[in-house]
Write a protein that holds these residues in place. Sequence first.
Motif, PDB file in Angstrom:
ATOM      1  N   LYS A   1      58.601  16.328  54.823  1.00  0.00           N
ATOM      2  CA  LYS A   1      57.406  16.977  54.272  1.00  0.00           C
ATOM      3  C   LYS A   1      57.703  18.412  53.861  1.00  0.00           C
ATOM      4  CE  LYS A   1      52.584  18.114  55.348  1.00  0.00           C
ATOM      5  NZ  LYS A   1      51.501  18.046  56.379  1.00  0.00           N
ATOM      6  N   LYS A   2      58.437  19.120  54.709  1.00  0.00           N
ATOM      7  CA  LYS A   2      58.781  20.511  54.405  1.00  0.00           C
ATOM      8  C   LYS A   2      59.626  20.598  53.135  1.00  0.00           C
ATOM      9  CE  LYS A   2      62.052  22.493  56.740  1.00  0.00           C
ATOM     10  NZ  LYS A   2      62.834  23.098  57.858  1.00  0.00           N
ATOM     11  N   ASP A   3      60.624  19.699  53.009  1.00  0.00           N
ATOM     12  CA  ASP A   3      61.492  19.704  51.834  1.00  0.00           C
ATOM     13  C   ASP A   3      60.732  19.314  50.568  1.00  0.00           C
ATOM     14  OD1 ASP A   3      63.515  20.408  53.529  1.00  0.00           O
ATOM     15  OD2 ASP A   3      64.594  18.499  53.423  1.00  0.00           O
ATOM     16  N   LEU A   4      59.831  18.341  50.695  1.00  0.00           N
ATOM     17  CA  LEU A   4      59.044  17.920  49.532  1.00  0.00           C
ATOM     18  C   LEU A   4      58.140  19.048  49.043  1.00  0.00           C
ATOM     19  CD1 LEU A   4      58.003  14.308  50.625  1.00  0.00           C
ATOM     20  CD2 LEU A   4      59.474  14.897  48.684  1.00  0.00           C
ATOM     21  N   GLN A   5      57.511  19.739  49.969  1.00  0.00           N
ATOM     22  CA  GLN A   5      56.619  20.830  49.590  1.00  0.00           C
ATOM     23  C   GLN A   5      57.391  21.995  48.978  1.00  0.00           C
ATOM     24  OE1 GLN A   5      54.610  21.410  53.373  1.00  0.00           O
ATOM     25  NE2 GLN A   5      52.864  20.140  52.737  1.00  0.00           N
ATOM     26  N   ALA A   6      58.605  22.218  49.463  1.00  0.00           N
ATOM     27  CA  ALA A   6      59.429  23.296  48.905  1.00  0.00           C
ATOM     28  C   ALA A   6      59.915  22.949  47.504  1.00  0.00           C
ATOM     29  CB  ALA A   6      60.623  23.561  49.822  1.00  0.00           C
ATOM     30  N   ASP A   7      60.221  21.667  47.287  1.00  0.00           N
ATOM     31  CA  ASP A   7      60.724  21.230  45.987  1.00  0.00           C
ATOM     32  C   ASP A   7      59.603  21.107  44.958  1.00  0.00           C
ATOM     33  OD1 ASP A   7      61.367  18.501  44.212  1.00  0.00           O
ATOM     34  OD2 ASP A   7      63.103  19.830  44.415  1.00  0.00           O
ATOM     35  N   GLY A   8      58.496  20.510  45.380  1.00  0.00           N
ATOM     36  CA  GLY A   8      57.332  20.409  44.514  1.00  0.00           C
ATOM     37  C   GLY A   8      57.333  19.265  43.519  1.00  0.00           C
ATOM     38  N   THR A   9      58.410  18.502  43.459  1.00  0.00           N
ATOM     39  CA  THR A   9      58.498  17.404  42.494  1.00  0.00           C
ATOM     40  C   THR A   9      57.662  16.200  42.916  1.00  0.00           C
ATOM     41  OG1 THR A   9      60.744  18.082  41.895  1.00  0.00           O
ATOM     42  CG2 THR A   9      60.083  15.849  41.275  1.00  0.00           C
TER      43      THR A   9
ATOM     44  N   LYS B   1      65.053  11.328  42.305  1.00  0.00           N
ATOM     45  CA  LYS B   1      65.940  10.602  41.400  1.00  0.00           C
ATOM     46  C   LYS B   1      65.319   9.291  40.945  1.00  0.00           C
ATOM     47  CE  LYS B   1      70.711   8.849  41.247  1.00  0.00           C
ATOM     48  NZ  LYS B   1      71.979   8.736  42.027  1.00  0.00           N
ATOM     49  N   ASP B   2      64.536   8.669  41.827  1.00  0.00           N
ATOM     50  CA  ASP B   2      63.935   7.373  41.529  1.00  0.00           C
ATOM     51  C   ASP B   2      62.582   7.491  40.821  1.00  0.00           C
ATOM     52  OD1 ASP B   2      64.477   4.515  41.876  1.00  0.00           O
ATOM     53  OD2 ASP B   2      62.707   4.469  43.152  1.00  0.00           O
ATOM     54  N   GLY B   3      62.175   8.710  40.541  1.00  0.00           N
ATOM     55  CA  GLY B   3      60.942   8.911  39.788  1.00  0.00           C
ATOM     56  C   GLY B   3      59.663   8.798  40.596  1.00  0.00           C
ATOM     57  N   VAL B   4      59.761   8.911  41.907  1.00  0.00           N
ATOM     58  CA  VAL B   4      58.572   8.847  42.763  1.00  0.00           C
ATOM     59  C   VAL B   4      57.712  10.093  42.531  1.00  0.00           C
ATOM     60  CG1 VAL B   4      57.772   8.838  45.160  1.00  0.00           C
ATOM     61  CG2 VAL B   4      59.740   7.448  44.500  1.00  0.00           C
ATOM     62  N   LYS B   5      56.410   9.886  42.373  1.00  0.00           N
ATOM     63  CA  LYS B   5      55.491  11.000  42.139  1.00  0.00           C
ATOM     64  C   LYS B   5      54.697  11.382  43.389  1.00  0.00           C
ATOM     65  CE  LYS B   5      56.650  11.226  37.833  1.00  0.00           C
ATOM     66  NZ  LYS B   5      57.542  12.346  37.396  1.00  0.00           N
ATOM     67  N   SER B   6      54.460  10.403  44.262  1.00  0.00           N
ATOM     68  CA  SER B   6      53.709  10.690  45.489  1.00  0.00           C
ATOM     69  C   SER B   6      54.218   9.787  46.607  1.00  0.00           C
ATOM     70  CB  SER B   6      52.212  10.471  45.280  1.00  0.00           C
ATOM     71  OG  SER B   6      51.930   9.117  44.953  1.00  0.00           O
ATOM     72  N   VAL B   7      54.151  10.280  47.834  1.00  0.00           N
ATOM     73  CA  VAL B   7      54.686   9.533  48.972  1.00  0.00           C
ATOM     74  C   VAL B   7      53.775   9.667  50.184  1.00  0.00           C
ATOM     75  CG1 VAL B   7      56.098  11.483  49.750  1.00  0.00           C
ATOM     76  CG2 VAL B   7      56.750   9.157  50.409  1.00  0.00           C
ATOM     77  N   ALA B   8      53.692   8.600  50.963  1.00  0.00           N
ATOM     78  CA  ALA B   8      53.018   8.624  52.257  1.00  0.00           C
ATOM     79  C   ALA B   8      54.091   8.675  53.333  1.00  0.00           C
ATOM     80  CB  ALA B   8      52.157   7.380  52.434  1.00  0.00           C
ATOM     81  N   LEU B   9      54.018   9.648  54.219  1.00  0.00           N
ATOM     82  CA  LEU B   9      54.972   9.793  55.319  1.00  0.00           C
ATOM     83  C   LEU B   9      54.313   9.298  56.596  1.00  0.00           C
ATOM     84  CD1 LEU B   9      56.204  13.427  54.518  1.00  0.00           C
ATOM     85  CD2 LEU B   9      57.297  11.272  53.854  1.00  0.00           C
TER      86      LEU B   9
ATOM     87  N   ALA C   1      68.355  13.786  52.099  1.00  0.00           N
ATOM     88  CA  ALA C   1      68.780  12.615  51.325  1.00  0.00           C
ATOM     89  C   ALA C   1      67.579  11.836  50.812  1.00  0.00           C
ATOM     90  CB  ALA C   1      69.671  11.727  52.179  1.00  0.00           C
ATOM     91  N   ALA C   2      66.545  11.716  51.646  1.00  0.00           N
ATOM     92  CA  ALA C   2      65.337  10.992  51.243  1.00  0.00           C
ATOM     93  C   ALA C   2      64.666  11.675  50.062  1.00  0.00           C
ATOM     94  CB  ALA C   2      64.372  10.898  52.423  1.00  0.00           C
ATOM     95  N   VAL C   3      64.527  12.991  50.139  1.00  0.00           N
ATOM     96  CA  VAL C   3      63.875  13.754  49.074  1.00  0.00           C
ATOM     97  C   VAL C   3      64.671  13.657  47.779  1.00  0.00           C
ATOM     98  CG1 VAL C   3      63.232  16.079  48.333  1.00  0.00           C
ATOM     99  CG2 VAL C   3      62.709  15.316  50.654  1.00  0.00           C
ATOM    100  N   LYS C   4      65.973  13.728  47.895  1.00  0.00           N
ATOM    101  CA  LYS C   4      66.840  13.631  46.712  1.00  0.00           C
ATOM    102  C   LYS C   4      66.662  12.282  46.023  1.00  0.00           C
ATOM    103  CE  LYS C   4      71.702  14.060  45.323  1.00  0.00           C
ATOM    104  NZ  LYS C   4      73.093  14.329  45.812  1.00  0.00           N
ATOM    105  N   PHE C   5      66.597  11.216  46.817  1.00  0.00           N
ATOM    106  CA  PHE C   5      66.445   9.887  46.220  1.00  0.00           C
ATOM    107  C   PHE C   5      65.063   9.698  45.611  1.00  0.00           C
ATOM    108  CE2 PHE C   5      65.243   5.368  46.517  1.00  0.00           C
ATOM    109  CZ  PHE C   5      66.168   4.854  45.610  1.00  0.00           C
TER     110      PHE C   5
END
Length: 391
Positions: free
Chosen positions: A199-207, A175-183, A168-172
């Motif tokens: 982190k795993k989902d973000l790396q798999a998605d690549g957006t 959708k919200d146009g985030v380009k980079s994130v600190a976890l 859900a976090a990655v999807k949002f």
Amino acid sequence: MQAMKLRIPKALAVGAVAAAMLATTGCGGILGGGGDKTADSGPIKIAAVIPMSGSSAPTGVYMKNGMQMAVDEINAKGGVLGRQLSLDLEDGACDPTQAAAAANKAVSNGAVISVGGYCSGATLPTLPIFAKANIPMIIPAANSQELVNQKLPNVFMINGTGSQQAAAAVKFMAKDGVKSVALVDDNTSYSKDIATETKKDLQADGTVKVALATSVTAGESDYSSAVHDIMGANPDMLYWTGYYQEGGLIINQLKAAGYKGKIMVADGSVDPSLVKIAGAANAEGVFATMTQTPDTIKGAETWIANYTKAFGSAPGPYSTQSYDAVRVAAEAMTQAKGTGGDAVIKALAGIDGFQIFSGPLKFTPEHTLSSGGFQILVVQGGKFILKDALA
């Protein structure tokens, strides 16, 4: 000194589970029959190991009240199998050692089913205790994937898992146009689980790029080192996956350092205390990944009014899930036509369509919800309100 939430890394959490398991085998048989009792008279005891002391106590009160409300309603209608329900409330304090002791106490008190579990790290050591006693567990709040990974047949979760929250976090973010994130996590089982899955989902998605992935030590008051690292990474968004005590401090110190990016927190930080600790101005606009809260449930107005009348204050996070845990327990015992562990576990696995706040209930083969039900909240006017109802 008040007991605090679990402050241990995954390796120690596993050790605590092992220690708890040893405790169950060396206690002179006090765990011998908890879930197998077939007495057909007297109250049916329901265990609730939740935090009633320590920094998570405010959430524990919401959970206790939700459970008691369900117990009172069921008893007013004649109880279950002609017997009244009795809530055996035990303080787990979000501490693994205390939670294990509380679970042992509940078993020795004759509980036949458990409806507790808030902090995942403190819930993990209770799993082998209730499993040894053949007591079904319906967990309303704790949601680390480690709970699922134990693959215990008596464990059922009615909150979305850490993996579902990460999705859900990655999807949002996308959708919200985030380009980079600190976890940033606090190294507890719950928090680390969400950060790792995200982190795993973000790396798999690549957006969305992972600009920083780091851990802090829970229970401290100065997070300047983490703030320095976040500022240096310059992310569009910070996603904090720990609890509100530390989350509020990090937000406060991050804003003081001049951070202008977006902030999102996981469900362990969804509490009015986060706003108080961070400061109302600093918390304004903070997003959160969260399952349903009373205020975001359509048609819950009457339930909220009844809760407020009964307890003198409005319901908070996990009150509805805790209310439903008791109702699901009652339904399973009714379908099982008894309180024996094996029969109730079978009944829980077979529930199909029983209505709870999140919708018709049917467990997956892993005993989780088929859909996590996570949505995005945002702080406005000092309160968490619905921003985006994600699937």
